[in-house]
Design a protein around this motif. Sequence first.
Motif, short mmCIF file in Angstrom:
data_model
loop_
_atom_site.label_atom_id
_atom_site.label_comp_id
_atom_site.label_asym_id
_atom_site.label_seq_id
_atom_site.Cartn_x
_atom_site.Cartn_y
_atom_site.Cartn_z
N UNK A 187 0.83 -1.21 0.00
CA UNK A 187 0.00 0.00 0.00
C UNK A 187 0.86 1.26 0.00
N UNK A 188 2.17 1.12 -0.20
CA UNK A 188 3.14 2.22 -0.26
C UNK A 188 3.35 2.89 1.09
N UNK A 189 3.03 2.19 2.18
CA UNK A 189 3.30 2.69 3.53
C UNK A 189 4.73 2.32 3.90
N UNK A 190 5.48 3.28 4.46
CA UNK A 190 6.85 3.00 4.90
C UNK A 190 6.78 2.08 6.12
N UNK A 191 7.40 0.91 6.01
CA UNK A 191 7.39 -0.05 7.12
C UNK A 191 8.76 -0.12 7.80
#
Length: 125
Positions: free
Chosen positions: A45-49
């Motif tokens: 989802x293009x969230x920085x993890x």
Amino acid sequence: MYHRTQLIGKWYRTEQDDSGELFTEFAEITADGHYEFTFLTHDEQDTVVQESVEIGDWGLVGDIHFTLCKSEFCEGKHYAADLADEGNYHAYRVLTLDSQVFQYQHILTNEVFILHRVIDNIALS
């Protein structure tokens, strides 16, 4: 042969692994021999993890680019690098270096990296 001034500036690369995670590297290489590499891992989802920042010294001699990691920030925590650890030293053979692309290969692992220059100012006429 290549001149060290060709490396000075901001660069980036982006890759996607088999699981769909996106990996991005931003590199800032300065004239005084310092570098800052920011590594980001994104989920589907293009969230920085995950985020880490590596700081150190760099050089270029002929077609050999080298780095020495001196410090790292992972998830906001600072870690001083162990300068006796050979894992903090890397050497690469430059394959391509021009105004837009920096392609290099790790001397030991043969892994190839391709960075693209970041254009800070785009003028419209």
